[in-house]
Design a protein around this motif. Sequence first.
Motif, PDB file in Angstrom:
ATOM      1  N   LEU A 256       0.837  -1.194   0.000  1.00 50.61           N
ATOM      2  CA  LEU A 256       0.000   0.000   0.000  1.00 50.61           C
ATOM      3  C   LEU A 256       0.878   1.253   0.000  1.00 50.61           C
ATOM      4  CD1 LEU A 256      -2.679  -1.107   2.618  1.00 50.61           C
ATOM      5  CD2 LEU A 256      -2.652  -1.483   0.138  1.00 50.61           C
ATOM      6  N   THR A 257       0.301   2.370  -0.383  1.00 54.24           N
ATOM      7  CA  THR A 257       1.034   3.624  -0.430  1.00 54.24           C
ATOM      8  C   THR A 257       1.605   3.963   0.946  1.00 54.24           C
ATOM      9  OG1 THR A 257      -0.388   4.421  -2.218  1.00 54.24           O
ATOM     10  CG2 THR A 257       0.879   6.076  -1.012  1.00 54.24           C
ATOM     11  N   ASP A 272       2.009   7.898  -5.576  1.00 54.66           N
ATOM     12  CA  ASP A 272       1.347   6.876  -6.385  1.00 54.66           C
ATOM     13  C   ASP A 272       0.593   7.500  -7.557  1.00 54.66           C
ATOM     14  OD1 ASP A 272      -0.995   7.910  -5.287  1.00 54.66           O
ATOM     15  OD2 ASP A 272      -1.299   6.255  -3.908  1.00 54.66           O
ATOM     16  N   ASP A 301      -2.881   4.036  -8.713  1.00 55.42           N
ATOM     17  CA  ASP A 301      -3.522   4.832  -7.670  1.00 55.42           C
ATOM     18  C   ASP A 301      -3.802   3.938  -6.468  1.00 55.42           C
ATOM     19  OD1 ASP A 301      -4.894   6.710  -6.235  1.00 55.42           O
ATOM     20  OD2 ASP A 301      -6.629   6.792  -7.559  1.00 55.42           O
ATOM     21  N   ARG A 302      -3.344   4.353  -5.285  1.00 49.50           N
ATOM     22  CA  ARG A 302      -3.402   3.555  -4.059  1.00 49.50           C
ATOM     23  C   ARG A 302      -2.502   2.328  -4.152  1.00 49.50           C
ATOM     24  NH1 ARG A 302      -5.577   6.925  -0.427  1.00 49.50           N
ATOM     25  NH2 ARG A 302      -6.178   5.180   0.909  1.00 49.50           N
ATOM     26  N   SER A 303      -1.481   2.422  -4.989  1.00 48.28           N
ATOM     27  CA  SER A 303      -0.490   1.348  -5.165  1.00 48.28           C
ATOM     28  C   SER A 303      -1.145   0.056  -5.656  1.00 48.28           C
ATOM     29  CB  SER A 303       0.290   1.148  -3.869  1.00 48.28           C
ATOM     30  OG  SER A 303       1.041   2.313  -3.576  1.00 48.28           O
ATOM     31  N   ARG A 314     -10.495  -0.023  -4.931  1.00 47.78           N
ATOM     32  CA  ARG A 314      -9.181   0.107  -4.296  1.00 47.78           C
ATOM     33  C   ARG A 314      -9.260   0.663  -2.874  1.00 47.78           C
ATOM     34  NH1 ARG A 314      -9.975   3.889  -8.114  1.00 47.78           N
ATOM     35  NH2 ARG A 314      -9.442   6.087  -7.777  1.00 47.78           N
ATOM     36  N   PHE A 315     -10.230   1.525  -2.609  1.00 49.10           N
ATOM     37  CA  PHE A 315     -10.337   2.101  -1.265  1.00 49.10           C
ATOM     38  C   PHE A 315     -10.847   1.058  -0.263  1.00 49.10           C
ATOM     39  CE2 PHE A 315     -10.846   5.603  -4.309  1.00 49.10           C
ATOM     40  CZ  PHE A 315      -9.798   6.417  -3.912  1.00 49.10           C
ATOM     41  N   VAL A 318      -7.916  -1.286   0.502  1.00 49.75           N
ATOM     42  CA  VAL A 318      -6.994  -0.683   1.467  1.00 49.75           C
ATOM     43  C   VAL A 318      -7.561  -0.783   2.881  1.00 49.75           C
ATOM     44  CG1 VAL A 318      -5.980   1.502   2.228  1.00 49.75           C
ATOM     45  CG2 VAL A 318      -5.923   0.892  -0.192  1.00 49.75           C
TER      46      VAL A 318
END
Length: 452
Positions: A256-257, A272, A301-303, A314-315, A318
């Motif tokens: 993750l970022t 990212d 985006d967001r690794s 993606r959110f 995470v």
Amino acid sequence: MEKLPFYHALKVVENVCIGCTHCMNVCPTKAIRVKSGKADINKHACVDCGECLKACPVNAIIVEQDDFNQIFSYKQRVAILPTVLLGQFPDDITEEQIYAVIREMGFTHVFEVDEAVDLLIEGTKEYMRKHSQMRPFISSFCPAVVRLIQVRFPSLVENIVRLKPVVDISSQFYRKKLIDEGYKNEEIGIFYVTPCAAKIAAVKSPVGEDEMLIDGVINMDFIYNKVMLSIKQTGKEKQAVSNYRHLSTTSIDWTLTNGEASQYSGRCLAIDEIHNVIAFLDKLENEEITDVDFLELRACDRSCAGGVLSTENRFLAVERLSKRAKKEIKRQAETEEMYSTYRPYLLNNIAISEIEPRSILSLDADMMVAMDKMKKIQRIMRVLPGIDCGACGAPKCKVLAEDIVQGHAKMTQCVFLQKMLTKEELISPQESFDISEETWGKGRFEKKKFNS
């Protein structure tokens, strides 16, 4: 000697492509042109970031993977998983269930690549100590970024940390472990479940390494769908025996970022999404940014949670991985075997060789010729309209000018120049039509009949 092109996992399905220019306009390295009405990818410039795949409205760009049945060619079949895979599943599906179903698919072993994170951190700190003059250090984690630097920012290649990423360390560990248990090398198949196209390309043509450590690559969305289908058919209450191992919170957060940048001292930054990365590297190369110690650069985006082969938002992915990290913080990570038995072997084999710059911006190896070409580009740009319409089959007027100077395009591909030349009767309307048809394909300009 001419450089061989990179291996690429992204492919254009020509009979599906409609030549819409969506992919051409989003490509961060300007690697795509439209020729004969179809997208054409310059293999020397593509970094397999997957932006074109996301932009294609008709799914004409695909990510190749190895045949899954290839795993059965080996007696010992090892699935190397990215931790982000487990973040794709709902909270009520356990890690043990996911491991168990993957083993039921035919794998004899399941192992998360990020179990090797602590060892890589140790190796990186030692590398930075020995090469302190090379700041800022740039992580080699993301293969799309490594290739981006090779082709677009070649002056920064020497700043890339020349150590194996965790996927290669994990593959090396498990192969050595099985050999020590008495299995022959040819009996062992290591298969990586990838969240992105760039990692497929890195496996097939590794940068800075002479050998392929992984025998095959399987797309993460394929594995996700197989696991979900199995759980739906058998019920979530089914608990099969698995070899699930608890990871450290550092390992879970690694993909993750800020997973890497948070582990090192000094001024460490995490950027990212590939366009953000390019904007930052532009400033770094122009020395507008200084006094940076370590850079974690990720193309997605967001690794890895935002990888093009991810299924879940993606959110949400995470959030799930963050929950898992908090849950595991009370448990001891089960990485003792890697450290106690294999640590010296892995650290002695963690380095990679020199990473070669492969600049696509170089006009010619001869400085005088390159300067002459640059002047020609400037002259052509004074003639071109500068509106970057893309009707010539190139994403920008400057890109068309560069293609013209390099002998890959003609001035007459510009529709504005075509109109001017036609008005001056220097070319006929039919010649203008033929030029446009050469770019956009036969039949593109045929009158469509619509039922009222």
